[in-house]
Design a protein around this motif. Structure first.
Motif, PDB file in Angstrom:
ATOM      1  N   SER A  28      21.312  41.232  22.929  1.00  0.00           N
ATOM      2  CA  SER A  28      20.593  40.619  24.049  1.00  0.00           C
ATOM      3  C   SER A  28      21.493  39.748  24.917  1.00  0.00           C
ATOM      4  CB  SER A  28      19.426  39.777  23.521  1.00  0.00           C
ATOM      5  OG  SER A  28      19.924  38.689  22.747  1.00  0.00           O
ATOM      6  N   ALA A  29      22.793  39.753  24.640  1.00  0.00           N
ATOM      7  CA  ALA A  29      23.724  38.898  25.381  1.00  0.00           C
ATOM      8  C   ALA A  29      24.350  39.638  26.555  1.00  0.00           C
ATOM      9  CB  ALA A  29      24.821  38.382  24.459  1.00  0.00           C
ATOM     10  N   ILE A  30      24.773  38.858  27.512  1.00  0.00           N
ATOM     11  CA  ILE A  30      25.510  39.363  28.664  1.00  0.00           C
ATOM     12  C   ILE A  30      26.990  39.152  28.366  1.00  0.00           C
ATOM     13  CG2 ILE A  30      25.969  38.999  31.124  1.00  0.00           C
ATOM     14  CD1 ILE A  30      22.938  37.925  31.119  1.00  0.00           C
ATOM     15  N   GLY A  31      27.762  40.214  28.448  1.00  0.00           N
ATOM     16  CA  GLY A  31      29.189  40.137  28.168  1.00  0.00           C
ATOM     17  C   GLY A  31      29.996  39.860  29.414  1.00  0.00           C
ATOM     18  N   ILE A  32      30.962  38.990  29.277  1.00  0.00           N
ATOM     19  CA  ILE A  32      31.884  38.658  30.369  1.00  0.00           C
ATOM     20  C   ILE A  32      33.295  38.994  29.906  1.00  0.00           C
ATOM     21  CG2 ILE A  32      32.891  36.812  31.785  1.00  0.00           C
ATOM     22  CD1 ILE A  32      30.031  37.153  32.534  1.00  0.00           C
ATOM     23  N   GLY A  33      34.020  39.734  30.728  1.00  0.00           N
ATOM     24  CA  GLY A  33      35.418  40.034  30.460  1.00  0.00           C
ATOM     25  C   GLY A  33      36.266  39.685  31.663  1.00  0.00           C
ATOM     26  N   LEU A  34      37.342  38.970  31.445  1.00  0.00           N
ATOM     27  CA  LEU A  34      38.273  38.600  32.509  1.00  0.00           C
ATOM     28  C   LEU A  34      39.674  38.991  32.064  1.00  0.00           C
ATOM     29  CD1 LEU A  34      36.751  35.080  33.174  1.00  0.00           C
ATOM     30  CD2 LEU A  34      36.561  37.066  34.691  1.00  0.00           C
ATOM     31  N   GLU A  35      40.428  39.596  32.963  1.00  0.00           N
ATOM     32  CA  GLU A  35      41.763  40.083  32.607  1.00  0.00           C
ATOM     33  C   GLU A  35      42.736  39.846  33.751  1.00  0.00           C
ATOM     34  OE1 GLU A  35      44.282  41.896  29.793  1.00  0.00           O
ATOM     35  OE2 GLU A  35      42.198  41.329  29.575  1.00  0.00           O
ATOM     36  N   GLY A  36      43.908  39.341  33.390  1.00  0.00           N
ATOM     37  CA  GLY A  36      44.979  39.167  34.360  1.00  0.00           C
ATOM     38  C   GLY A  36      46.033  40.225  34.150  1.00  0.00           C
ATOM     39  N   GLY A  37      46.631  40.681  35.225  1.00  0.00           N
ATOM     40  CA  GLY A  37      47.672  41.689  35.145  1.00  0.00           C
ATOM     41  C   GLY A  37      48.609  41.592  36.331  1.00  0.00           C
ATOM     42  N   VAL A  38      49.388  42.627  36.504  1.00  0.00           N
ATOM     43  CA  VAL A  38      50.286  42.732  37.654  1.00  0.00           C
ATOM     44  C   VAL A  38      50.135  44.123  38.260  1.00  0.00           C
ATOM     45  CG1 VAL A  38      51.966  41.057  36.780  1.00  0.00           C
ATOM     46  CG2 VAL A  38      52.253  43.478  36.235  1.00  0.00           C
ATOM     47  N   ARG A  39      50.457  44.221  39.545  1.00  0.00           N
ATOM     48  CA  ARG A  39      50.406  45.532  40.217  1.00  0.00           C
ATOM     49  C   ARG A  39      51.548  45.632  41.205  1.00  0.00           C
ATOM     50  NH1 ARG A  39      47.350  45.617  45.461  1.00  0.00           N
ATOM     51  NH2 ARG A  39      47.039  47.811  44.994  1.00  0.00           N
ATOM     52  N   LEU A  40      51.980  46.851  41.452  1.00  0.00           N
ATOM     53  CA  LEU A  40      53.075  47.109  42.366  1.00  0.00           C
ATOM     54  C   LEU A  40      52.501  47.515  43.723  1.00  0.00           C
ATOM     55  CD1 LEU A  40      56.178  47.149  42.301  1.00  0.00           C
ATOM     56  CD2 LEU A  40      56.039  49.589  41.776  1.00  0.00           C
ATOM     57  N   LEU A  41      52.965  46.864  44.766  1.00  0.00           N
ATOM     58  CA  LEU A  41      52.539  47.178  46.126  1.00  0.00           C
ATOM     59  C   LEU A  41      53.756  47.031  47.032  1.00  0.00           C
ATOM     60  CD1 LEU A  41      50.203  47.790  48.106  1.00  0.00           C
ATOM     61  CD2 LEU A  41      49.851  45.324  48.282  1.00  0.00           C
ATOM     62  N   ASP A  42      54.105  48.102  47.729  1.00  0.00           N
ATOM     63  CA  ASP A  42      55.287  48.094  48.600  1.00  0.00           C
ATOM     64  C   ASP A  42      56.519  47.565  47.881  1.00  0.00           C
ATOM     65  OD1 ASP A  42      53.893  49.186  50.739  1.00  0.00           O
ATOM     66  OD2 ASP A  42      53.369  47.225  51.560  1.00  0.00           O
ATOM     67  N   GLU A  43      56.696  48.026  46.652  1.00  0.00           N
ATOM     68  CA  GLU A  43      57.840  47.692  45.811  1.00  0.00           C
ATOM     69  C   GLU A  43      57.930  46.210  45.445  1.00  0.00           C
ATOM     70  OE1 GLU A  43      61.483  49.696  46.689  1.00  0.00           O
ATOM     71  OE2 GLU A  43      60.416  51.295  47.744  1.00  0.00           O
ATOM     72  N   LYS A  44      56.838  45.464  45.633  1.00  0.00           N
ATOM     73  CA  LYS A  44      56.757  44.072  45.198  1.00  0.00           C
ATOM     74  C   LYS A  44      55.710  43.984  44.106  1.00  0.00           C
ATOM     75  CE  LYS A  44      57.862  40.101  47.677  1.00  0.00           C
ATOM     76  NZ  LYS A  44      58.964  39.815  46.913  1.00  0.00           N
ATOM     77  N   LEU A  45      55.975  43.162  43.111  1.00  0.00           N
ATOM     78  CA  LEU A  45      55.043  42.974  42.013  1.00  0.00           C
ATOM     79  C   LEU A  45      54.123  41.805  42.339  1.00  0.00           C
ATOM     80  CD1 LEU A  45      54.713  44.525  39.370  1.00  0.00           C
ATOM     81  CD2 LEU A  45      56.079  42.777  38.255  1.00  0.00           C
ATOM     82  N   TYR A  46      52.819  42.035  42.238  1.00  0.00           N
ATOM     83  CA  TYR A  46      51.787  41.048  42.543  1.00  0.00           C
ATOM     84  C   TYR A  46      51.013  40.692  41.279  1.00  0.00           C
ATOM     85  CZ  TYR A  46      52.067  41.691  47.629  1.00  0.00           C
ATOM     86  OH  TYR A  46      52.478  41.713  48.928  1.00  0.00           O
ATOM     87  N   ILE A  47      50.509  39.478  41.238  1.00  0.00           N
ATOM     88  CA  ILE A  47      49.519  39.099  40.231  1.00  0.00           C
ATOM     89  C   ILE A  47      48.209  39.774  40.637  1.00  0.00           C
ATOM     90  CG2 ILE A  47      48.099  37.207  39.363  1.00  0.00           C
ATOM     91  CD1 ILE A  47      50.437  35.325  39.944  1.00  0.00           C
ATOM     92  N   CYS A  48      47.477  40.331  39.669  1.00  0.00           N
ATOM     93  CA  CYS A  48      46.126  40.830  39.944  1.00  0.00           C
ATOM     94  C   CYS A  48      45.202  40.359  38.822  1.00  0.00           C
ATOM     95  CB  CYS A  48      46.097  42.345  40.109  1.00  0.00           C
ATOM     96  SG  CYS A  48      46.414  43.319  38.632  1.00  0.00           S
ATOM     97  N   ASN A  49      43.947  40.206  39.129  1.00  0.00           N
ATOM     98  CA  ASN A  49      42.959  39.728  38.162  1.00  0.00           C
ATOM     99  C   ASN A  49      41.658  40.472  38.368  1.00  0.00           C
ATOM    100  OD1 ASN A  49      44.157  37.070  36.896  1.00  0.00           O
ATOM    101  ND2 ASN A  49      44.785  37.152  39.034  1.00  0.00           N
TER     102      ASN A  49
END
Length: 174
Positions: free
Chosen positions: A65-86
């Motif tokens: 009966s609970a509502i689940g919350i998931g949060l995740e941090g990562g990185v992504r490549l865009l125009d050969e630059k690495l970005y933080i993504c969440n």
């Protein structure tokens, strides 16, 4: 209304409680140290989003009966630059799923080089900036924005987006 946060990370727990209580003042919370089912350092939006979804599903399955919350941090490549993504996910007891992403900023090249070698962002940030447990506090976002946006605020924004989608879905059914 019961919420289970699929993490033991203090910043994620704080953000979830602060935002959810704005909408549901009687909410009850628990958290579980749940693995994301993806790499320790998620790479790309797809993997980071999947980590959030996995955490939310596993959290919601701990109590039907609970509502689940998931949060995740990562990185992504865009125009050969690495970005933080969440990314975040909210799973209702009936299995309905909502996802949302947060702000993204490029990583300094010296840090990006370490991540591209397979290292995790949290330990790399701690090495360069000193300190321990930064992922439970301001996080990379807080350090790289000179404190103008910390990790709690980043995840808070995502949680507002998740709850907003949920509320919109309710209003659409009425």
């Amino acid at each position: 209304m019961n919420f289970i946060i699929g993490s033991a990370n203090e910043a994620k727990i704080r953000a979830t409680k602060n935002v959810v209580l704005q909408y549901f003042p009687e909410a009850k919370f628990s958290s579980a140290d749940i693995g994301s089912g993806v790499s320790n350092q998620p790479y790309g939006d797809d993997e980071t989003r999947l980590g959030a979804i996995n955490r939310a599903f596993k959290a919601s399955s701990l109590n039907g009966s609970a509502i689940g919350i998931g949060l995740e941090g990562g990185v992504r490549l865009l125009d050969e630059k690495l970005y933080i993504c969440n990314w975040g996910a909210l799973i209702l007891p009936d299995g309905t799923r909502f996802t949302a992403a947060g702000a993204q900023i490029p990583l300094p090249e010296n840090i990006a080089v370490e991540i591209k070698k397979g290292k995790e962002l949290g330990p790399v940030i701690e090495k360069y900036y000193g300190g321990e447990g930064l992922r439970h506090k301001e996080g990379a976002m807080g350090l790289l924005t000179n404190g103008t946006v910390n990790r709690d605020e980043l995840f808070s924004h995502i949680l507002h987006l998740l709850i907003g989608q949920w509320q919109y879905s309710i209003s659409e059914r009425s």
